[in-house]
Design a protein around this motif. Structure first.
Motif, PDB file in Angstrom:
ATOM      1  N   LEU A 110       0.822  -1.116   0.010  1.00  0.00           N
ATOM      2  CA  LEU A 110       0.154  -0.019  -0.238  1.00  0.00           C
ATOM      3  C   LEU A 110       0.843   1.173   0.044  1.00  0.00           C
ATOM      4  CD1 LEU A 110      -3.027  -0.681   2.473  1.00  0.00           C
ATOM      5  CD2 LEU A 110      -3.119  -0.252  -0.050  1.00  0.00           C
ATOM      6  N   ASN A 113       2.306   2.569  -3.513  1.00  0.00           N
ATOM      7  CA  ASN A 113       1.463   2.965  -4.309  1.00  0.00           C
ATOM      8  C   ASN A 113       1.671   4.755  -4.268  1.00  0.00           C
ATOM      9  OD1 ASN A 113      -0.635   3.939  -5.888  1.00  0.00           O
ATOM     10  ND2 ASN A 113      -2.106   2.778  -4.817  1.00  0.00           N
ATOM     11  N   GLU A 115      -0.094   6.800  -6.052  1.00  0.00           N
ATOM     12  CA  GLU A 115      -1.177   7.657  -6.292  1.00  0.00           C
ATOM     13  C   GLU A 115      -1.581   8.431  -4.943  1.00  0.00           C
ATOM     14  OE1 GLU A 115      -4.226   5.310  -7.989  1.00  0.00           O
ATOM     15  OE2 GLU A 115      -2.844   4.074  -9.554  1.00  0.00           O
ATOM     16  N   LYS A 117      -3.556   9.132  -1.872  1.00  0.00           N
ATOM     17  CA  LYS A 117      -4.228   8.433  -1.112  1.00  0.00           C
ATOM     18  C   LYS A 117      -5.862   8.950  -1.102  1.00  0.00           C
ATOM     19  CE  LYS A 117      -0.573   6.710   1.589  1.00  0.00           C
ATOM     20  NZ  LYS A 117      -0.138   6.424   2.928  1.00  0.00           N
ATOM     21  N   THR A 118      -6.733   8.028  -1.274  1.00  0.00           N
ATOM     22  CA  THR A 118      -8.162   8.430  -0.968  1.00  0.00           C
ATOM     23  C   THR A 118      -8.645   8.073   0.661  1.00  0.00           C
ATOM     24  OG1 THR A 118      -8.904   6.301  -1.566  1.00  0.00           O
ATOM     25  CG2 THR A 118      -8.703   7.724  -3.393  1.00  0.00           C
ATOM     26  N   GLU A 120     -10.646   6.120   1.386  1.00  0.00           N
ATOM     27  CA  GLU A 120     -10.771   4.718   1.391  1.00  0.00           C
ATOM     28  C   GLU A 120      -9.607   3.897   1.707  1.00  0.00           C
ATOM     29  OE1 GLU A 120     -12.507   6.414  -1.080  1.00  0.00           O
ATOM     30  OE2 GLU A 120     -14.317   6.442  -0.218  1.00  0.00           O
ATOM     31  N   THR A 121      -8.548   4.449   1.039  1.00  0.00           N
ATOM     32  CA  THR A 121      -7.215   3.963   1.102  1.00  0.00           C
ATOM     33  C   THR A 121      -6.411   4.324   2.707  1.00  0.00           C
ATOM     34  OG1 THR A 121      -6.816   4.348  -1.147  1.00  0.00           O
ATOM     35  CG2 THR A 121      -4.795   3.876   0.292  1.00  0.00           C
ATOM     36  N   LYS A 124      -8.380   1.930   4.868  1.00  0.00           N
ATOM     37  CA  LYS A 124      -7.961   0.556   4.996  1.00  0.00           C
ATOM     38  C   LYS A 124      -6.525   0.270   5.324  1.00  0.00           C
ATOM     39  CE  LYS A 124      -6.862  -2.999   1.453  1.00  0.00           C
ATOM     40  NZ  LYS A 124      -6.789  -3.427   0.152  1.00  0.00           N
ATOM     41  N   GLU A 125      -5.722   1.428   5.173  1.00  0.00           N
ATOM     42  CA  GLU A 125      -4.317   1.571   5.628  1.00  0.00           C
ATOM     43  C   GLU A 125      -4.400   1.491   7.586  1.00  0.00           C
ATOM     44  OE1 GLU A 125      -1.127   4.212   4.846  1.00  0.00           O
ATOM     45  OE2 GLU A 125      -1.406   3.632   2.528  1.00  0.00           O
TER      46      GLU A 125
END
Length: 152
Positions: A110, A113, A115, A117-118, A120-121, A124-125
């Motif tokens: 993760l 990545n 990109e 971070k949203t 949701e990301t 999740k993290e």
């Protein structure tokens, strides 16, 4: 007469706690899907029975003083050694180590990545970090049991 009553109560308590331990051991799944709460409960019960056994043995002046109690303790200690210390404990430690590695690897992926971070990301993290902390603290708790065995 009073010491006989105390010995009977002690035997009942020890038997009750030993039976509770056996039920917990029997209920632990043989798969790698053990819940952390079950693992913690198991280790607390093992510690309870071991502590009770030590206390009772130290209170008995000789093994012949109350042979039933002494036999029950020895039988339980043998059971714990075979079913728990030699098989279930190493299995749990191995599974925790593996789960920590998987969780750590997931977090690394993760993090790589590039990109933005949203929400949701990030959530999740955060959840993965929480799970990793729980795994690590449970593993530390399990390792304390192992340290206790070596100190005996």
């Amino acid at each position: 007469m009073e010491t006989e009553t105390n010995e009977n109560e002690t035997l009942e308590l020890f038997t009750s706690e030993s039976e509770k331990l056996q039920k917990i051991i029997d209920s632990i799944p043989k798969t790698s899907e053990k819940k952390l709460s079950d693992i913690i409960n198991l280790y607390y019960q093992v510690t309870m029975v071991q502590t009770l056994a030590k206390k009772i043995k130290s209170d008995l002046k000789s093994p012949t003083e109350n042979q039933n109690l002494f036999d029950e303790i020895n039988k339980t200690e043998e059971y714990m050694n075979e079913k728990f210390s030699k098989s279930l404990h190493p299995e749990i430690l191995s599974e925790l180590t593996s789960s920590i590695q998987v969780s750590t690897d997931n977090l690394k992926q993760l993090g790589q990545n590039s990109e933005p971070k949203t929400k949701e990301t990030i959530e999740k993290e955060a959840l993965l970090y929480k799970e990793l902390r729980e795994l690590m603290s449970t593993k530390e708790f399990v390792e304390q049991y192992e340290t206790g065995i070596k100190d005996d």
